[in-house]
Enzyme design. Structure first.
Site, mmCIF file in Angstrom:
data_model
loop_
_atom_site.group_PDB
_atom_site.id
_atom_site.type_symbol
_atom_site.label_atom_id
_atom_site.label_comp_id
_atom_site.label_asym_id
_atom_site.label_seq_id
_atom_site.Cartn_x
_atom_site.Cartn_y
_atom_site.Cartn_z
ATOM 1 C CD GLU A 177 45.751 28.994 61.118
ATOM 2 O OE1 GLU A 177 45.404 28.141 60.262
ATOM 3 O OE2 GLU A 177 46.301 30.078 60.814
ATOM 4 C CG HIS A 208 54.265 25.850 59.333
ATOM 5 N ND1 HIS A 208 53.302 24.942 59.752
ATOM 6 C CD2 HIS A 208 53.585 26.786 58.629
ATOM 7 C CE1 HIS A 208 52.103 25.329 59.326
ATOM 8 N NE2 HIS A 208 52.254 26.458 58.638
ATOM 9 C CG HIS A 249 48.221 23.971 58.231
ATOM 10 N ND1 HIS A 249 49.212 23.367 57.521
ATOM 11 C CD2 HIS A 249 48.482 25.306 58.188
ATOM 12 C CE1 HIS A 249 50.042 24.297 57.058
ATOM 13 N NE2 HIS A 249 49.629 25.487 57.449
#
Ligand code: MCF
Ligand code: ZN
Length: 329
Positions: A196, A13, A193
């Protein structure tokens, strides 16, 4: 403290513009007559800020990366730095929005320039790079569709995955189902993603609507034991970027980072740097901090390298070649 720098590492990543050394961005700005002083601090580092400011600084820095030749310089600089911190296999997020403004023919030239630079770096240091074409969530579903078409057009030896980053709370995962379906049909590995800034629901909806094998960050899953168990059972891999989370304030400290708890519950976690110079980190620093916070040692790095390599978007012969390299070290 272990000698982390020289140990071989697998990193899944990393955003290519986000890994640009500030010196390269300053040089490109000078060559193009742009004033980017607002994004640098007195020490010459990228200026610290909130997540939204980070995204703005990222886009400003990327604005001086204009041609395939600029991206060739970028890839060479990034891989030199990664190899210096022990990376032997790395995957990078590449965005057709930044590389040619979403034009498929232009994107081909950028992808070719980056593949060539990666091959050159591989000849020099042995590091292997694969590219994940990435949609930017806050640019919206229509541009994500175009990014997916770019990904499908260039899928092959170098472009092996499709993903999405950007401002997580600006849209729901389901809005991007078409793009992920298109990339899946092209045979690409999928990552997105989630979790987060969003909650566990964002991770769950991403898995339901986009069906990736990996989640970028995913740390919010630790707040929901049922979801944590499901990730473990289904073998979903989290691309955890602890230094990024601490720097941007998604978690309050290294000690409070959920990576250790997730791992103890059987979730397959990996460690990456995300945008290393922005977050004042390197692969070496990530492991120094993990040792300090959780007492992790070289055997933990070996275990996480194996998880990352199993989850890597590469073919079986390359996986075997990297496995041998890790074992020989
Ligand atoms: O993982 C970090 C923080 N969370 C979300 N997105 C990003 C991160 N670093 C870069 N990004 C996004 C950003 O929107 O990825 C895009 C940037 O424009 C580039 S993908 C090559
Ligand atoms: Zn990221």
């Amino acid at each position: 403290m272990s000698d982390w720098q020289s140990r071989p590492k697998v990193e899944l990543h990393l955003h290519i513009e986000g890994a640009a050394p500030p010196s390269l961005i300053r040089a490109l700005a000078a060559e193009k007559g742009e004033d980017l002083s607002r994004i640098f601090d007195e020490a010459g580092h990228y200026r610290r800020g909130t997540f939204e400011e980070f995204l703005r600084h990222y886009e400003a820095a990327a604005s001086v990366l204009r041609t395939p030749a600029d991206y060739r310089r970028l890839v060479l600089a990034v891989l030199e730095e990664s190899a210096a911190h022990g990376a032997v296999y790395q995957e990078a997020f590449l965005s057709p929005d930044f590389c040619g403004g979403g034009d498929v023919e232009a994107w081909r030239d950028y992808a070719a320039a980056m593949a060539e630079a990666a091959a050159e770096a591989e000849r020099e240091t042995g590091i292997v790079l694969r590219g994940i074409v990435t949609a930017v969530r806050h640019f919206g579903p229509e541009r994500a569709r175009v990014a997916a078409l770019c990904a499908a057009e260039t899928a092959g030896d170098f472009i092996t995955g499709f993903g999405m980053g950007g401002a997580e709370l600006t849209a729901r995962p389901g809005d991007f189902a078409w793009a992920f379906d298109c990339a899946r049909e092209a045979g690409l590995g999928l990552t997105c993603h989630a979790g987060e800034w969003g909650g566990p629901d964002m991770v769950a909806d991403t898995l339901r609507d986009l069906r990736p094998s990996r989640i970028g960050h995913g740390i919010a899953a630790a707040r929901d034991p049922a979801l944590t168990d499901r990730l473990a059972e289904d073998g979903i891999v989290l691309e955890v970027c602890p230094g990024s989370n601490v720097y941007l304030g998604a978690v309050p400290s290294w000690q409070a980072h959920p990576i250790a708890r997730l791992r103890e519950r059987g979730v397959r976690v990996t460690v990456s740097t995300d945008d290393p110079p922005y977050f004042h980190t390197t692969l070496t620093r990530e492991w120094e901090e993990l040792e300090r916070a959780f007492g992790w040692g070289p055997e933990d790095l070996d275990a996480l390298n194996r998880v990352a390599l199993d989850a890597a978007f590469c073919d079986a012969p390359l996986r075997e070649r990297i496995r041998k390299r890790l074992e020989a070290a």
